[in-house]
Every structure is written in structure tokens, then in C-alpha cells.
Design a protein around this motif. Structure first.
Motif, PDB file in Angstrom:
ATOM      1  N   CYS A  11       1.085  -1.271  -0.058  1.00  0.00           N
ATOM      2  CA  CYS A  11      -0.023  -0.007   0.127  1.00  0.00           C
ATOM      3  C   CYS A  11       1.135   1.291  -0.088  1.00  0.00           C
ATOM      4  O   CYS A  11       0.505   2.140  -0.834  1.00  0.00           O
ATOM      5  CB  CYS A  11      -1.167  -0.152   1.165  1.00  0.00           C
ATOM      6  SG  CYS A  11      -1.943  -1.402   1.173  1.00  0.00           S
ATOM      7  N   VAL A  58       2.632   2.005  -3.367  1.00  0.00           N
ATOM      8  CA  VAL A  58       1.867   2.546  -4.493  1.00  0.00           C
ATOM      9  C   VAL A  58       1.705   4.320  -4.076  1.00  0.00           C
ATOM     10  O   VAL A  58       1.543   4.840  -5.133  1.00  0.00           O
ATOM     11  CB  VAL A  58       0.335   1.692  -4.241  1.00  0.00           C
ATOM     12  CG1 VAL A  58      -0.426   2.417  -5.471  1.00  0.00           C
ATOM     13  CG2 VAL A  58       0.580   0.455  -4.689  1.00  0.00           C
ATOM     14  N   LEU A  88       3.997  -4.429 -14.407  1.00  0.00           N
ATOM     15  CA  LEU A  88       3.722  -3.433 -13.391  1.00  0.00           C
ATOM     16  C   LEU A  88       2.125  -2.920 -13.851  1.00  0.00           C
ATOM     17  O   LEU A  88       1.415  -2.609 -12.889  1.00  0.00           O
ATOM     18  CB  LEU A  88       4.759  -2.266 -13.131  1.00  0.00           C
ATOM     19  CG  LEU A  88       4.399  -1.223 -12.051  1.00  0.00           C
ATOM     20  CD1 LEU A  88       4.043  -2.006 -10.939  1.00  0.00           C
ATOM     21  CD2 LEU A  88       5.433   0.023 -12.329  1.00  0.00           C
ATOM     22  N   ARG A  89       2.170  -2.265 -14.932  1.00  0.00           N
ATOM     23  CA  ARG A  89       0.847  -1.796 -15.558  1.00  0.00           C
ATOM     24  C   ARG A  89      -0.232  -2.601 -15.553  1.00  0.00           C
ATOM     25  O   ARG A  89      -1.147  -2.502 -14.891  1.00  0.00           O
ATOM     26  CB  ARG A  89       1.035  -1.329 -17.013  1.00  0.00           C
ATOM     27  CG  ARG A  89      -0.198  -0.658 -17.474  1.00  0.00           C
ATOM     28  CD  ARG A  89      -0.142  -0.587 -19.174  1.00  0.00           C
ATOM     29  NE  ARG A  89      -0.123  -2.393 -19.360  1.00  0.00           N
ATOM     30  CZ  ARG A  89      -0.077  -2.395 -20.865  1.00  0.00           C
ATOM     31  NH1 ARG A  89      -0.002  -1.661 -21.532  1.00  0.00           N
ATOM     32  NH2 ARG A  89       0.039  -3.912 -21.108  1.00  0.00           N
ATOM     33  N   ASN A 120      -0.483  -5.642 -13.446  1.00  0.00           N
ATOM     34  CA  ASN A 120      -0.701  -5.894 -12.195  1.00  0.00           C
ATOM     35  C   ASN A 120      -1.714  -4.742 -11.593  1.00  0.00           C
ATOM     36  O   ASN A 120      -2.501  -4.929 -10.816  1.00  0.00           O
ATOM     37  CB  ASN A 120       0.550  -6.302 -11.302  1.00  0.00           C
ATOM     38  CG  ASN A 120       1.139  -7.448 -11.438  1.00  0.00           C
ATOM     39  OD1 ASN A 120       0.306  -8.454 -12.222  1.00  0.00           O
ATOM     40  ND2 ASN A 120       2.187  -7.517 -11.350  1.00  0.00           N
ATOM     41  N   LEU A 121      -1.287  -3.462 -11.763  1.00  0.00           N
ATOM     42  CA  LEU A 121      -1.922  -2.330 -11.289  1.00  0.00           C
ATOM     43  C   LEU A 121      -3.267  -2.452 -11.855  1.00  0.00           C
ATOM     44  O   LEU A 121      -4.316  -2.050 -11.138  1.00  0.00           O
ATOM     45  CB  LEU A 121      -1.088  -0.927 -11.525  1.00  0.00           C
ATOM     46  CG  LEU A 121       0.058  -0.688 -10.560  1.00  0.00           C
ATOM     47  CD1 LEU A 121       0.647   0.440 -11.139  1.00  0.00           C
ATOM     48  CD2 LEU A 121      -0.554  -0.529  -9.143  1.00  0.00           C
ATOM     49  N   ASN A 122      -3.417  -2.538 -12.967  1.00  0.00           N
ATOM     50  CA  ASN A 122      -5.023  -2.684 -13.642  1.00  0.00           C
ATOM     51  C   ASN A 122      -5.987  -3.822 -13.212  1.00  0.00           C
ATOM     52  O   ASN A 122      -6.995  -3.497 -12.908  1.00  0.00           O
ATOM     53  CB  ASN A 122      -4.789  -2.499 -15.280  1.00  0.00           C
ATOM     54  CG  ASN A 122      -4.278  -1.312 -15.900  1.00  0.00           C
ATOM     55  OD1 ASN A 122      -4.715  -0.137 -15.303  1.00  0.00           O
ATOM     56  ND2 ASN A 122      -3.591  -1.184 -16.934  1.00  0.00           N
ATOM     57  N   ILE A 123      -5.310  -4.728 -12.899  1.00  0.00           N
ATOM     58  CA  ILE A 123      -6.027  -5.947 -12.395  1.00  0.00           C
ATOM     59  C   ILE A 123      -6.520  -5.327 -10.912  1.00  0.00           C
ATOM     60  O   ILE A 123      -7.758  -5.500 -10.607  1.00  0.00           O
ATOM     61  CB  ILE A 123      -5.317  -7.176 -12.161  1.00  0.00           C
ATOM     62  CG1 ILE A 123      -4.903  -7.701 -13.574  1.00  0.00           C
ATOM     63  CG2 ILE A 123      -5.884  -8.300 -11.345  1.00  0.00           C
ATOM     64  CD1 ILE A 123      -3.923  -8.480 -13.593  1.00  0.00           C
ATOM     65  N   LEU A 124      -5.658  -4.819 -10.127  1.00  0.00           N
ATOM     66  CA  LEU A 124      -5.958  -4.311  -8.733  1.00  0.00           C
ATOM     67  C   LEU A 124      -7.042  -3.314  -8.965  1.00  0.00           C
ATOM     68  O   LEU A 124      -7.878  -3.476  -8.064  1.00  0.00           O
ATOM     69  CB  LEU A 124      -4.573  -3.791  -8.153  1.00  0.00           C
ATOM     70  CG  LEU A 124      -4.629  -3.426  -6.792  1.00  0.00           C
ATOM     71  CD1 LEU A 124      -4.552  -4.902  -6.196  1.00  0.00           C
ATOM     72  CD2 LEU A 124      -3.238  -2.797  -6.331  1.00  0.00           C
ATOM     73  N   ILE A 125      -7.021  -2.385  -9.661  1.00  0.00           N
ATOM     74  CA  ILE A 125      -7.942  -1.294  -9.815  1.00  0.00           C
ATOM     75  C   ILE A 125      -9.107  -1.846 -10.287  1.00  0.00           C
ATOM     76  O   ILE A 125     -10.158  -1.416  -9.706  1.00  0.00           O
ATOM     77  CB  ILE A 125      -7.395  -0.150 -10.982  1.00  0.00           C
ATOM     78  CG1 ILE A 125      -6.394   0.449 -10.554  1.00  0.00           C
ATOM     79  CG2 ILE A 125      -8.491   0.805 -11.557  1.00  0.00           C
ATOM     80  CD1 ILE A 125      -5.446   1.511 -11.564  1.00  0.00           C
ATOM     81  N   TYR A 145     -10.312  -4.720  -9.794  1.00  0.00           N
ATOM     82  CA  TYR A 145     -11.007  -5.499  -8.689  1.00  0.00           C
ATOM     83  C   TYR A 145     -11.468  -4.497  -7.576  1.00  0.00           C
ATOM     84  O   TYR A 145     -12.612  -4.721  -7.132  1.00  0.00           O
ATOM     85  CB  TYR A 145      -9.872  -6.279  -7.977  1.00  0.00           C
ATOM     86  CG  TYR A 145     -10.293  -7.113  -6.824  1.00  0.00           C
ATOM     87  CD1 TYR A 145     -11.147  -8.097  -6.736  1.00  0.00           C
ATOM     88  CD2 TYR A 145      -9.812  -6.775  -5.634  1.00  0.00           C
ATOM     89  CE1 TYR A 145     -11.521  -8.948  -5.762  1.00  0.00           C
ATOM     90  CE2 TYR A 145     -10.250  -7.133  -4.453  1.00  0.00           C
ATOM     91  CZ  TYR A 145     -10.952  -8.393  -4.512  1.00  0.00           C
ATOM     92  OH  TYR A 145     -11.173  -9.183  -3.449  1.00  0.00           O
ATOM     93  N   LEU A 146     -10.833  -3.442  -7.339  1.00  0.00           N
ATOM     94  CA  LEU A 146     -11.270  -2.485  -6.306  1.00  0.00           C
ATOM     95  C   LEU A 146     -12.407  -1.871  -6.630  1.00  0.00           C
ATOM     96  O   LEU A 146     -13.270  -1.465  -5.924  1.00  0.00           O
ATOM     97  CB  LEU A 146     -10.094  -1.645  -5.593  1.00  0.00           C
ATOM     98  CG  LEU A 146      -8.663  -2.259  -5.136  1.00  0.00           C
ATOM     99  CD1 LEU A 146      -7.517  -1.479  -4.781  1.00  0.00           C
ATOM    100  CD2 LEU A 146      -9.482  -2.995  -3.584  1.00  0.00           C
ATOM    101  N   GLN A 147     -12.575  -1.546  -7.942  1.00  0.00           N
ATOM    102  CA  GLN A 147     -13.609  -0.514  -8.521  1.00  0.00           C
ATOM    103  C   GLN A 147     -14.893  -1.545  -8.558  1.00  0.00           C
ATOM    104  O   GLN A 147     -16.025  -0.936  -7.962  1.00  0.00           O
ATOM    105  CB  GLN A 147     -13.172  -0.100  -9.908  1.00  0.00           C
ATOM    106  CG  GLN A 147     -12.988   1.383  -9.964  1.00  0.00           C
ATOM    107  CD  GLN A 147     -12.864   1.847 -11.254  1.00  0.00           C
ATOM    108  OE1 GLN A 147     -12.090   1.329 -12.058  1.00  0.00           O
ATOM    109  NE2 GLN A 147     -13.366   2.868 -11.438  1.00  0.00           N
ATOM    110  N   ARG A 164     -15.572  -3.984  -6.401  1.00  0.00           N
ATOM    111  CA  ARG A 164     -15.909  -4.064  -5.216  1.00  0.00           C
ATOM    112  C   ARG A 164     -16.608  -2.704  -4.550  1.00  0.00           C
ATOM    113  O   ARG A 164     -17.621  -2.936  -3.603  1.00  0.00           O
ATOM    114  CB  ARG A 164     -14.631  -4.073  -4.089  1.00  0.00           C
ATOM    115  CG  ARG A 164     -14.084  -5.681  -4.067  1.00  0.00           C
ATOM    116  CD  ARG A 164     -12.991  -5.539  -3.143  1.00  0.00           C
ATOM    117  NE  ARG A 164     -13.157  -5.218  -1.801  1.00  0.00           N
ATOM    118  CZ  ARG A 164     -13.650  -5.739  -0.914  1.00  0.00           C
ATOM    119  NH1 ARG A 164     -14.266  -7.009  -1.131  1.00  0.00           N
ATOM    120  NH2 ARG A 164     -13.806  -5.241   0.548  1.00  0.00           N
TER     121      ARG A 164
END
Lengths: 151, 151
Positions: free
Chosen positions: B13, B16, B133-134, B136-141, B143-145, B147
DNA sequence: TTTCTTTATATCGCAAGCGATATAAATATT
DNA sequence: AATATTTATATCGCTTGCGATATAAAGAAA
């Protein structure tokens, strides 16, 4: 070829910026229970690891500037979770120490990051990908910080 | 095992969050020449791609809220780079369009991301790592969006 | 020891970012 | 048609983030 770079970059800088805010939003419900903000939580994490350090020490660890950290610490002081005291040896320095209240928050707060990882792990990324992401970000941070220092 | 998670998370966290600010700092000298900020630059990027959209469209694309975007757009209007007009069909909507000044900034601005990637590529990470990196970040984004949306 | 420079922190003004709340137009319900 | 609900945007109050500048102590140079 140049076009490809342009698109990648649009999709690199912005994702970092968006992910940062989304992760902090995810932290917020937990931090609300402690009545602190994410930057305040970061200060606490630094102090739990290393109590009694100076304003600049905190500033460096959080990659911030004093004009951000000084008011942040003053707010935390008024919340009663830290205290600010001029150093006797060097009157320029201000030493930041946890109050009892600040120390007690460690137990509850330290469970938060685990909860976050549990959500992300497998839900979004595998543990391996999370490690990979962290590694790449830390390389980026080191590089950008060294560039800054040499200016 | 639990300890490992805790440490990883502290190092996920925060990186980022720190990387986001460092990259924006890196953008700043270029944006200064255009006399705009990073969030203003993001709005322009959205509009160059898709002019005449609503406030909420911009809000969604930038993962922000209207209480951030409305004042941001007002500042950009007073800078003369966009205009804000109520939609005729739906009086609730405000359509955002680029002015000539805003359109002209595209040429200069579009060269900025390439310069950034050139700095990072090989200096810090390889092209493959930047892509990784891009991704992995986009997957994370995503997922969080998702949610967030389901709440 | 006076003067100059550096170091550590603080202050000011402004742009984000956001939770909570307000307003008004559009749509759905009764 | 009158009322309730939803949608789109805006306002308020507060924290963060930062460039520019100030202040005062410590250290260096003269």
C-alpha cells in the motif's frame, strides 16, 4: 513504436495514481474506527517501529516535505496520539514520541494490513503477483528518489 | 505466516502511495510549462480522446468524485482551457468541451508521457517490467472498483 | 568573535480529495 | 396530476500535498 510508449505511459502513471486512491479508500473504514487518516496511520507505523525520531526522519521515510508533515503532526498532537518536544541537544530538532494512547493503537492497527492483503490475494492477484508488484514499485521509488536527491 | 502478510502489505500500500507522488513530481516540470496540474492534465487527456462529455463521465474515468471534479473543472474553465455548458436535452447534465486553447495544448502535452517512459525504461525497469507493473495495477484497480460499485 | 552558510522546522497560499449534505431536473410511483 | 425516488451536479468543511518563503539554531569561515 513511439505511439506504443505514449500509450503505455498513459497507462502507467495514471494506474499508480488511481490505485493509490482506491487502496486508501479500502483502508478508510478500518482507520475510521481508530479515528485517524491514512497519512496519520503511516506516521504511527513509523513511530511504532522507531519512537522518538525527528520531524525530518518522518518526512524522509514517508517521502513527504516538512510543510506537509509539520501540520500533520500538529493535528496528531491535538488528537493526543503523539507529543512534540524540542531536542535539548539540538534546539532546531523536534522529537516526536508516541503517547500512551498512540502506543495502544498499535494492537488494533497492526491487524489492518493483513485484512487488506487477504482481500487482494487471490481475489485480485496471487501472492506471487503481489510480491512482483511490490518489487517493481520499490525499484521505481528508489530510482525516482535518487534522481530527486541529485538535484 | 501472518507476520509475512503484514510486512508485505506495509510494503504494498505504501509503495503505491509513494510512487504515485514521485511520478507526479516527475511530471510537474513539464506540466509547469503548460501551466496546469497533474489532475488537470488527466482531464485534458480524457477530453482529447472524447470531447463534449459530462462531468460524471470524467469523474468515472478518473476514479474521482464530483466534489473533486466540479471545482477542478471550474478552475480549468477560468484558465480558459475548457467550457462548461448545461445540456439542452437533460438540464441536469453539464457538458465539458475543450476551447481552442485546450485543443492546442494536445501537441505539446502528448510528448510528455514518452519522455517519462524514456527516463524509467532501463534506468529503473525494463520495458517488460513496466508492462508487468501496469498489468498488475490494472487488475488491482478493476478489482477494487468492482468492490466499490457493489456497495 | 563576528559573519556566512547550512540545517531543521514552520508558515502561507493554493489545488486536490473526500464525506456529508444540498439542490434541481428527470423519472417512477401512486 | 401529485408525490416520491433517482440522477447529476454543486457546496461546505476539513485534511493532505506542495512551492515559496521565513525563522532560528548550529556549524563553518573570516
Amino acid at each position: 513504436m513511439k505511439h506504443e510508449q505514449l500509450r503505455l505511459s498513459n497507462q502507467l502513471c495514471f494506474p499508480v495514481y488511481a490505485a493509490s486512491r482506491l487502496i486508501i479508500r479500502e483502508y478508510q473504514p478500518y482507520l475510521d474506527k481508530l479515528r485517524i487518516t491514512y497519512p496519520q496511520y503511516l506516521v504511527l507505523m513509523v513511530l511504532w517501529e522507531n519512537d522518538g525520531i525527528t520531524v525530518n526522519d518522518i518526512t524522509d521515510k514517508l517521502v513527504l516535505k516538512t510543510n506537509t508533515v509539520t501540520p500533520l503532526l500538529k493535528r496528531m498532537e491535538s488528537l493526543g496520539i503523539i507529543s512534540r518536544n524540542r531536542s535539548g541537544e539540538d534546539e532546531r530538532k523536534v522529537l516526536i514520541t508516541l503517547t500512551d494512547k498512540g502506543k495502544k493503537m498499535k494492537l488494533v492497527a497492526s491487524s489492518i494490513p493483513g485484512l487488506l492483503v487477504d482481500k487482494l490475494k487471490d481475489g485480485a492477484l496471487t501472492m506471487e503477483q503481489l510480491v512482483e508488484l511490490r518489487t517493481n514499485l520499490n525499484i521505481l521509488i528508489d530510482y525516482l528518489q535518487n534522481r530527486e536527491d541529485s538535484r
